[in-house]
Scaffold this motif. Structure first.
Motif, PDB file in Angstrom:
ATOM      1  N   THR A   1      26.066  47.547 -26.124  1.00  0.00           N
ATOM      2  CA  THR A   1      25.100  47.289 -25.060  1.00  0.00           C
ATOM      3  C   THR A   1      25.480  46.034 -24.305  1.00  0.00           C
ATOM      4  N   VAL A   2      25.408  46.113 -22.984  1.00  0.00           N
ATOM      5  CA  VAL A   2      25.725  44.982 -22.121  1.00  0.00           C
ATOM      6  C   VAL A   2      24.423  44.297 -21.708  1.00  0.00           C
ATOM      7  N   TYR A   3      24.385  42.978 -21.836  1.00  0.00           N
ATOM      8  CA  TYR A   3      23.229  42.184 -21.421  1.00  0.00           C
ATOM      9  C   TYR A   3      23.646  41.283 -20.261  1.00  0.00           C
ATOM     10  N   VAL A   4      22.824  41.268 -19.206  1.00  0.00           N
ATOM     11  CA  VAL A   4      23.161  40.492 -18.016  1.00  0.00           C
ATOM     12  C   VAL A   4      21.874  40.078 -17.316  1.00  0.00           C
ATOM     13  N   GLY A   5      21.897  38.936 -16.638  1.00  0.00           N
ATOM     14  CA  GLY A   5      20.737  38.437 -15.928  1.00  0.00           C
ATOM     15  C   GLY A   5      20.237  39.409 -14.869  1.00  0.00           C
ATOM     16  N   GLN A   6      18.930  39.378 -14.635  1.00  0.00           N
ATOM     17  CA  GLN A   6      18.305  40.333 -13.722  1.00  0.00           C
ATOM     18  C   GLN A   6      18.916  40.287 -12.327  1.00  0.00           C
ATOM     19  N   GLY A   7      19.241  39.100 -11.835  1.00  0.00           N
ATOM     20  CA  GLY A   7      19.755  38.980 -10.484  1.00  0.00           C
ATOM     21  C   GLY A   7      21.152  39.522 -10.285  1.00  0.00           C
ATOM     22  N   ASP A   8      21.911  39.656 -11.378  1.00  0.00           N
ATOM     23  CA  ASP A   8      23.291  40.143 -11.289  1.00  0.00           C
ATOM     24  C   ASP A   8      23.451  41.569 -11.798  1.00  0.00           C
ATOM     25  N   ALA A   9      22.454  42.079 -12.510  1.00  0.00           N
ATOM     26  CA  ALA A   9      22.573  43.409 -13.133  1.00  0.00           C
ATOM     27  C   ALA A   9      22.927  44.512 -12.148  1.00  0.00           C
ATOM     28  N   PRO A  10      22.307  44.573 -10.949  1.00  0.00           N
ATOM     29  CA  PRO A  10      22.649  45.668 -10.022  1.00  0.00           C
ATOM     30  C   PRO A  10      24.102  45.630  -9.556  1.00  0.00           C
ATOM     31  N   PHE A  11      24.710  44.453  -9.556  1.00  0.00           N
ATOM     32  CA  PHE A  11      26.120  44.350  -9.175  1.00  0.00           C
ATOM     33  C   PHE A  11      27.001  44.901 -10.289  1.00  0.00           C
ATOM     34  N   VAL A  12      26.627  44.630 -11.540  1.00  0.00           N
ATOM     35  CA  VAL A  12      27.400  45.120 -12.683  1.00  0.00           C
ATOM     36  C   VAL A  12      27.359  46.641 -12.755  1.00  0.00           C
ATOM     37  N   THR A  13      26.186  47.229 -12.548  1.00  0.00           N
ATOM     38  CA  THR A  13      26.044  48.686 -12.649  1.00  0.00           C
ATOM     39  C   THR A  13      26.541  49.411 -11.399  1.00  0.00           C
ATOM     40  N   GLY A  14      26.759  48.682 -10.309  1.00  0.00           N
ATOM     41  CA  GLY A  14      27.187  49.302  -9.064  1.00  0.00           C
ATOM     42  C   GLY A  14      26.055  49.826  -8.211  1.00  0.00           C
ATOM     43  N   GLU A  15      24.799  49.555  -8.609  1.00  0.00           N
ATOM     44  CA  GLU A  15      23.653  50.006  -7.832  1.00  0.00           C
ATOM     45  C   GLU A  15      23.529  49.257  -6.511  1.00  0.00           C
ATOM     46  N   ARG A  16      24.012  48.028  -6.470  1.00  0.00           N
ATOM     47  CA  ARG A  16      23.994  47.225  -5.251  1.00  0.00           C
ATOM     48  C   ARG A  16      25.309  46.485  -5.126  1.00  0.00           C
ATOM     49  N   THR A  17      25.607  46.069  -3.914  1.00  0.00           N
ATOM     50  CA  THR A  17      26.788  45.245  -3.671  1.00  0.00           C
ATOM     51  C   THR A  17      26.338  43.840  -3.291  1.00  0.00           C
ATOM     52  N   PRO A  18      27.145  42.837  -3.584  1.00  0.00           N
ATOM     53  CA  PRO A  18      26.774  41.452  -3.255  1.00  0.00           C
ATOM     54  C   PRO A  18      26.572  41.272  -1.753  1.00  0.00           C
ATOM     55  N   PRO A  19      25.743  40.300  -1.366  1.00  0.00           N
ATOM     56  CA  PRO A  19      25.413  40.119   0.051  1.00  0.00           C
ATOM     57  C   PRO A  19      26.552  39.522   0.854  1.00  0.00           C
TER      58      PRO A  19
ATOM     59  N   VAL B   1      37.914  46.704  -6.906  1.00  0.00           N
ATOM     60  CA  VAL B   1      38.884  46.703  -8.004  1.00  0.00           C
ATOM     61  C   VAL B   1      38.197  46.938  -9.344  1.00  0.00           C
ATOM     62  N   LEU B   2      36.900  46.634  -9.410  1.00  0.00           N
ATOM     63  CA  LEU B   2      36.170  46.717 -10.664  1.00  0.00           C
ATOM     64  C   LEU B   2      35.698  48.137 -10.937  1.00  0.00           C
ATOM     65  N   LYS B   3      35.582  48.443 -12.217  1.00  0.00           N
ATOM     66  CA  LYS B   3      35.102  49.743 -12.662  1.00  0.00           C
ATOM     67  C   LYS B   3      33.786  49.539 -13.393  1.00  0.00           C
ATOM     68  N   ALA B   4      32.714  50.157 -12.915  1.00  0.00           N
ATOM     69  CA  ALA B   4      31.411  50.002 -13.555  1.00  0.00           C
ATOM     70  C   ALA B   4      31.470  50.528 -14.981  1.00  0.00           C
ATOM     71  N   PRO B   5      30.907  49.798 -15.929  1.00  0.00           N
ATOM     72  CA  PRO B   5      30.975  50.232 -17.331  1.00  0.00           C
ATOM     73  C   PRO B   5      30.101  51.450 -17.597  1.00  0.00           C
ATOM     74  N   GLU B   6      30.611  52.358 -18.413  1.00  0.00           N
ATOM     75  CA  GLU B   6      29.815  53.512 -18.838  1.00  0.00           C
ATOM     76  C   GLU B   6      29.126  53.154 -20.147  1.00  0.00           C
ATOM     77  N   LEU B   7      28.328  52.093 -20.087  1.00  0.00           N
ATOM     78  CA  LEU B   7      27.640  51.541 -21.248  1.00  0.00           C
ATOM     79  C   LEU B   7      26.199  51.238 -20.867  1.00  0.00           C
TER      80      LEU B   7
END
Length: 224
Positions: free
Chosen positions: A81-99, A114-120
């Motif tokens: 399981t991956v744990y990440v801060g709320q403000g950065d989580a959408p960037f990790v999952t690919g749901e949002r892109t940075p501003p 270049v990054l690949k969203a984790p299947e985790l």
């Protein structure tokens, strides 16, 4: 492949960026995940510490950046399981892109393809959350969802890119690489006033400290 910082705490020196491995009371934990090309090194380091990749239970991300999440999607067979801060989580999952409106966000957007969203599974972390022996401290500034993880039991704090080490001293995350440099300084001051005293301090860049970690943070906070 890994260097011991203390009992059950190891350091990966990934040529310019750090990651860490922790046996947290029997729960094997990776802190940050290096660059996209660091996957093999991370796996070999786990073996060097006497474990297998399948033993890895969780990954604590201090923040979303190319050199801290890069290998997440490149660890075959990983079930953690991956744990990440709320403000950065959408960037990790690919749901949002940075501003694009922020200089740091623009850099993250350019490197994002270049990054690949984790299947985790990805769990969001809020200020004060406890994950095993670790307490999460929301420390925005370098990124919106930057998190510091502190374990009083293990006497260790993982500071991510809130600070950097240079010539044996801690410095603030530079303006060029941060969303908000003023917020970085405020986060450092608040963290020093809230977290327990620890010996080991691991940051994302530079050489970690095996002893006197809290004292080093005190010096930086007083200089701000």
């Amino acid at each position: 492949m890994v260097s011991a910082l203390g009992d059950d705490v190891w350091w990966y020196d990934l040529r310019g960026v750090n990651a860490y491995l922790v046996d947290d009371g029997g729960t094997l934990t990776l802190v940050d995940a290096g660059n996209p090309w660091d996957g093999r090194t991370l796996m070999l380091g786990i073996e060097d510490a006497g474990y297998a990749l399948q033993d890895l239970d969780r990954i604590l991300l201090t923040h979303y950046d190319f050199d801290h999440v890069g290998a997440l999607g490149r660890l075959p067979g990983l079930d953690a399981t991956v744990y990440v801060g709320q403000g950065d989580a959408p960037f990790v999952t690919g749901e949002r892109t940075p501003p694009l409106r922020n200089h740091k966000g623009l850099l993250q957007r350019v490197l994002g393809p270049v990054l690949k969203a984790p299947e985790l599974p990805v769990e969001t972390v809020a200020d004060g959350d406890e994950i095993g022996s670790f307490t999460a401290y929301h420390t925005p500034g370098h990124t919106p969802g930057h998190v510091v993880y502190v374990s009083e039991a293990l006497s260790v704090a993982f500071l991510g890119d809130l600070v950097v080490e240079s010539n044996g001293a801690l410095q603030t995350s530079p303006w060029l690489l941060s969303y908000d440099a003023d917020e970085v300084e405020e986060s450092i001051r608040e963290l020093v006033g809230q977290m327990p005293r620890v010996e080991i301090v691991g940051m994302g860049h530079g050489v970690p400290f095996r002893h006197g970690g809290s004292e080093r943070l005190d010096v930086l906070a007083k200089a701000l």
